[in-house]
Enzyme design. Structure first.
Site, short mmCIF file in Angstrom:
data_model
loop_
_atom_site.label_atom_id
_atom_site.label_comp_id
_atom_site.label_asym_id
_atom_site.label_seq_id
_atom_site.Cartn_x
_atom_site.Cartn_y
_atom_site.Cartn_z
N SER A 57 36.63 45.89 57.35
CA SER A 57 37.40 44.65 57.34
C SER A 57 37.64 44.11 58.76
O SER A 57 38.01 44.86 59.67
CB SER A 57 38.76 44.88 56.66
N SER B 128 39.99 41.99 59.23
CA SER B 128 41.38 41.53 59.20
C SER B 128 42.28 42.22 60.24
O SER B 128 43.07 41.54 60.89
CB SER B 128 41.96 41.68 57.79
N THR C 134 42.07 42.92 49.23
CA THR C 134 40.65 42.63 49.08
C THR C 134 40.06 43.48 47.95
O THR C 134 40.78 44.21 47.26
CB THR C 134 39.91 42.77 50.43
N LYS D 28 42.18 42.50 43.71
CA LYS D 28 42.74 41.14 43.75
C LYS D 28 43.52 40.74 42.49
O LYS D 28 44.20 39.72 42.49
CB LYS D 28 41.63 40.12 44.04
N ASN E 51 45.40 37.39 46.80
CA ASN E 51 44.91 38.11 48.00
C ASN E 51 45.99 38.27 49.06
O ASN E 51 45.70 38.79 50.13
CB ASN E 51 43.69 37.40 48.60
N ASP F 174 42.63 32.55 49.53
CA ASP F 174 41.18 32.26 49.42
C ASP F 174 41.00 30.87 48.83
O ASP F 174 40.23 30.05 49.33
CB ASP F 174 40.49 33.26 48.48
N GLY G 117 27.66 31.10 40.82
CA GLY G 117 28.36 32.37 40.68
C GLY G 117 29.53 32.26 39.71
O GLY G 117 30.02 31.15 39.44
N GLY H 217 34.85 36.72 41.34
CA GLY H 217 36.19 36.41 41.82
C GLY H 217 36.24 35.20 42.74
O GLY H 217 37.11 34.33 42.58
N THR I 150 24.18 35.68 35.23
CA THR I 150 24.54 36.09 33.88
C THR I 150 25.27 34.90 33.24
O THR I 150 26.45 34.67 33.51
CB THR I 150 25.47 37.33 33.94
N TYR J 212 29.35 35.10 54.89
CA TYR J 212 29.33 34.88 56.34
C TYR J 212 28.68 36.01 57.13
O TYR J 212 28.77 36.06 58.36
CB TYR J 212 30.73 34.58 56.89
P1 NAP Z 1 31.95 39.41 42.49
O1 NAP Z 1 33.20 39.15 41.74
O2 NAP Z 1 31.33 40.76 42.44
O3 NAP Z 1 30.85 38.33 42.00
C1 NAP Z 1 29.52 38.40 42.48
C2 NAP Z 1 28.77 37.15 42.00
O4 NAP Z 1 27.50 37.18 42.65
C3 NAP Z 1 28.51 37.14 40.50
O5 NAP Z 1 28.50 35.81 40.06
C4 NAP Z 1 27.11 37.75 40.43
O6 NAP Z 1 26.38 37.37 39.30
C5 NAP Z 1 26.48 37.13 41.64
N1 NAP Z 1 25.34 37.89 42.12
C6 NAP Z 1 25.34 39.09 42.72
N2 NAP Z 1 24.08 39.44 43.03
C7 NAP Z 1 23.27 38.45 42.60
C8 NAP Z 1 21.87 38.24 42.63
N3 NAP Z 1 21.05 39.14 43.18
N4 NAP Z 1 21.37 37.09 42.12
C9 NAP Z 1 22.20 36.18 41.58
N5 NAP Z 1 23.54 36.32 41.51
C10 NAP Z 1 24.07 37.45 42.02
O7 NAP Z 1 32.14 39.11 44.06
P2 NAP Z 1 33.13 38.03 44.73
O8 NAP Z 1 34.42 38.69 45.06
O9 NAP Z 1 33.14 36.82 43.88
O10 NAP Z 1 32.39 37.75 46.12
C11 NAP Z 1 31.16 37.04 46.15
C12 NAP Z 1 30.79 36.74 47.59
O11 NAP Z 1 31.76 35.90 48.18
C13 NAP Z 1 30.78 37.98 48.49
O12 NAP Z 1 29.53 38.57 48.46
C14 NAP Z 1 31.17 37.45 49.86
O13 NAP Z 1 30.03 37.26 50.66
C15 NAP Z 1 31.81 36.12 49.58
N6 NAP Z 1 33.22 36.13 50.04
C16 NAP Z 1 33.55 35.34 51.08
C17 NAP Z 1 34.86 35.29 51.52
C18 NAP Z 1 35.22 34.45 52.69
O14 NAP Z 1 36.39 34.49 53.12
N7 NAP Z 1 34.32 33.66 53.20
C19 NAP Z 1 35.85 36.05 50.88
C20 NAP Z 1 35.47 36.85 49.81
C21 NAP Z 1 34.15 36.88 49.39
P3 NAP Z 1 26.46 38.23 37.92
O15 NAP Z 1 27.71 37.76 37.20
O16 NAP Z 1 25.20 37.87 37.21
O17 NAP Z 1 26.53 39.67 38.31
#
Ligand code: NAP
Length: 491
Positions: free
Chosen positions: A232, A234, A276, A280, A301, A317, A341, A344, A366, A427
């Protein structure tokens, strides 16, 4: 004052050189690990040449040490060091059998458990005091950061000098909070060294990032819970923000398995938390109050307490997503947002955009998850083919695609439309394939780091009531992303 101790071992020359490095790094004391020295008698003869006061340890193998000699030999070395080392560490379990105590050096009685929490630690510390310890020291191994509640209680009830260490990643915060809790000393390691026990921070980290020298029982405690949490950014940016704002506060990482158990055990002495993955949703029901975006998104968060002590939850977020988009498109009202997507972050994007008046569609690998998200939020679920044809103004990537994979994009390069806005929440790397393709197609782009800094700034403002120094936080995050630290080697 809590002193910083660095362990040294090896040949006489190596011990002396390590002591000099420890002094330069800012340590107060060295622990001479005689059980890990090449020539025990020679290092004890050299005690007057050490640049820092010495805590002398000849650790018994039953408590994780490397001593291979007899108890009679160990006793002779202790006797030779008495009065020349500032303190001598002897295990409580072996103390009475040795039938000796130092006459001039301080006596540290210690107890170690590398597999668990060491039994009834209050009773162990009481036995050390009864046996005449100058300093009572316990080092145990938690299996969850919730066990830090036991360590905090031990300090809160202490009746004399105490060192209570939770080893390993789950206990890391116990080393960082030693000054707040009033420990006699805390162990740290030198750069490039693995340290003498699992989970020791760098001396420079303790003094610089965590500001241990400034800590007292008045220092306010904040942190981040996650699993894992070692990666992290943070702690880096929040501690820098606290220092820039002149606040007597510290922010530490907690590796947490069971978030509800952690909050029950530690929630009373923590003023604010970042939350995180994967926690969450875990603490929402335990809050006295939550902000509307928590209810809308089903995720939280951020936690803090108001002046009356009530626990409040926020989803910064979602706020950060709103802010990043509104800074680029002025208003979200009536804008068509396509979200890639259904996890979360995507849920936060959907609820934040809808709360600001946008029209939102979701597509996901999915499809059933996209449909479920759409059902809960009133957004439209689109298949991949339908998404390609949907006339969006803003495209937001909420998938993990592109994270650590600079050549992968969740959206075909040829499908970008000039004049649209493309926001990638990923990022790492800073410039993803998605953003590169979008720039080449004359789109405006938003990088995920802007969201990360904006959500952290909103947390800082809730905790402190002051504007966060965002430029500083952003610069530090950029520096760290450009040069990540080497993984911690454990002994
Ligand atoms: P999550 O709940 O695990 O969701 C992951 C998402 O990505 C799901 O929709 C999943 O699809 C999709 N996915 C994963 N691998 C894939 C692939 N190979 N092809 C297509 N779709 C795929 O994760 P989350 O917490 O939402 O976080 C997602 C991303 O957000 C993180 O990876 C991170 O980079 C980014 N993030 C950024 C910040 C920021 O402050 N900028 C903060 C938190 C997270 P399925 O439903 O089909 O599995």
């Amino acid at each position: 004052m809590t002193e910083i101790v660095v362990s040294v071992s090896g040949s006489v020359a190596e011990c002396l050189a390590q002591t000099q490095q420890a002094q330069i790094a800012g340590a107060d004391v060295v622990e001479l690990r005689v059980d890990r020295c090449v020539d025990p008698a020679a290092v004890i003869s050299a005690l007057s040449r050490f640049a820092l006061p010495v805590l002398l340890t000849i650790r018994h193998p039953s408590e994780g040490g490397g001593w291979a000699g007899s108890e009679a030999e160990r006793l002779a070395l202790f006797q030779a060091a008495d009065g020349r080392a500032r303190a001598i560490d002897i295990e409580l379990a072996h103390f009475s059998a040795l039938a000796w105590r130092p006459a001039r050096s301080q006596l540290v009685l210690s107890h170690h458990d590398f597999n668990g929490m060491g039994g009834d630690l209050s009773a162990v510390v009481a036995a050390m005091r009864a046996a005449g310890a100058t300093i009572a020291k316990v080092a145990v191994t938690p299996s969850d950061a919730a066990d830090l509640g036991v360590i905090q209680q031990l300090y809160a009830n202490k009746s004399g000098p105490l060192v209570a260490i939770a080893m390993g990643e789950y206990g890391f915060a116990s080393r960082l909070l030693a000054g707040v809790w009033g420990a006699a000393f805390t162990f740290a390691r030198l750069d490039g060294d693995a340290g003498s026990a699992p989970g020791q921070p760098l001396v420079a980290e303790l003094i610089g990032r965590y500001r241990l020298r400034e800590h007292s029982d008045k220092t306010r405690i904040f942190g981040v819970i996650g699993n894992p949490v070692g990666h992290s950014l943070s702690p880096l940016i929040h501690n820098a923000a606290f220092a820039a704002l002149g606040l007597d506060a510290v922010y530490v990482p907690f590796r947490v398995v069971d978030a509800a158990a952690f909050w029950r055990a530690c929630g009373t002495w923590i003023e604010g938390l970042s939350i995180t993955i994967p926690h969450k949703t875990a603490l929402i029901s335990g809050m006295n109050r939550v902000e509307p975006l928590v209810t809308a998104s089903g995720a939280m968060n951020t936690v803090w307490r108001d002046e009356a002590g009530a626990a409040i939850g926020a989803n910064t977020d979602a706020l950060a997503i709103q802010r990043c988009l509104e800074e680029t498109v002025a208003t979200l009202r009536g804008r068509r947002i396509l979200v890639l997507g259904a996890g979360g972050v995507s849920r936060a994007i959907v609820t934040a955009s809808q709360a600001a008046g946008a029209i939102v569609a979701v597509t996901n690998r999915t499809h059933a998850r996209a449909e479920e998200l759409a059902r809960h939020t009133g957004a439209t679920a689109l298949t991949a083919a339908a998404a390609l044809a949907w006339p969006y103004d803003v495209l937001v990537n909420g998938t993990a695609v592109g994270m650590g994979a600079p050549d992968e994009s969740p959206w075909p390069a040829a499908a970008h439309r000039a004049g649209t806005v493309v926001f990638d929440t990923v990022y790492t790397p800073l410039e993803t394939r998605l953003l590169k393709d979008a720039q080449a197609a004359h789109c405006r782009t938003i990088c995920g780091l802007s969201m990360f800094i904006a959500q952290a700034a909103a947390q800082c403002e809730r905790w402190t009531g002051q504007h966060a120094p965002e430029a500083l936080m952003q610069r530090l995050a950029l520096e760290r992303l450009a040069a990540p630290p080497k993984p911690l080697k454990q002994p």
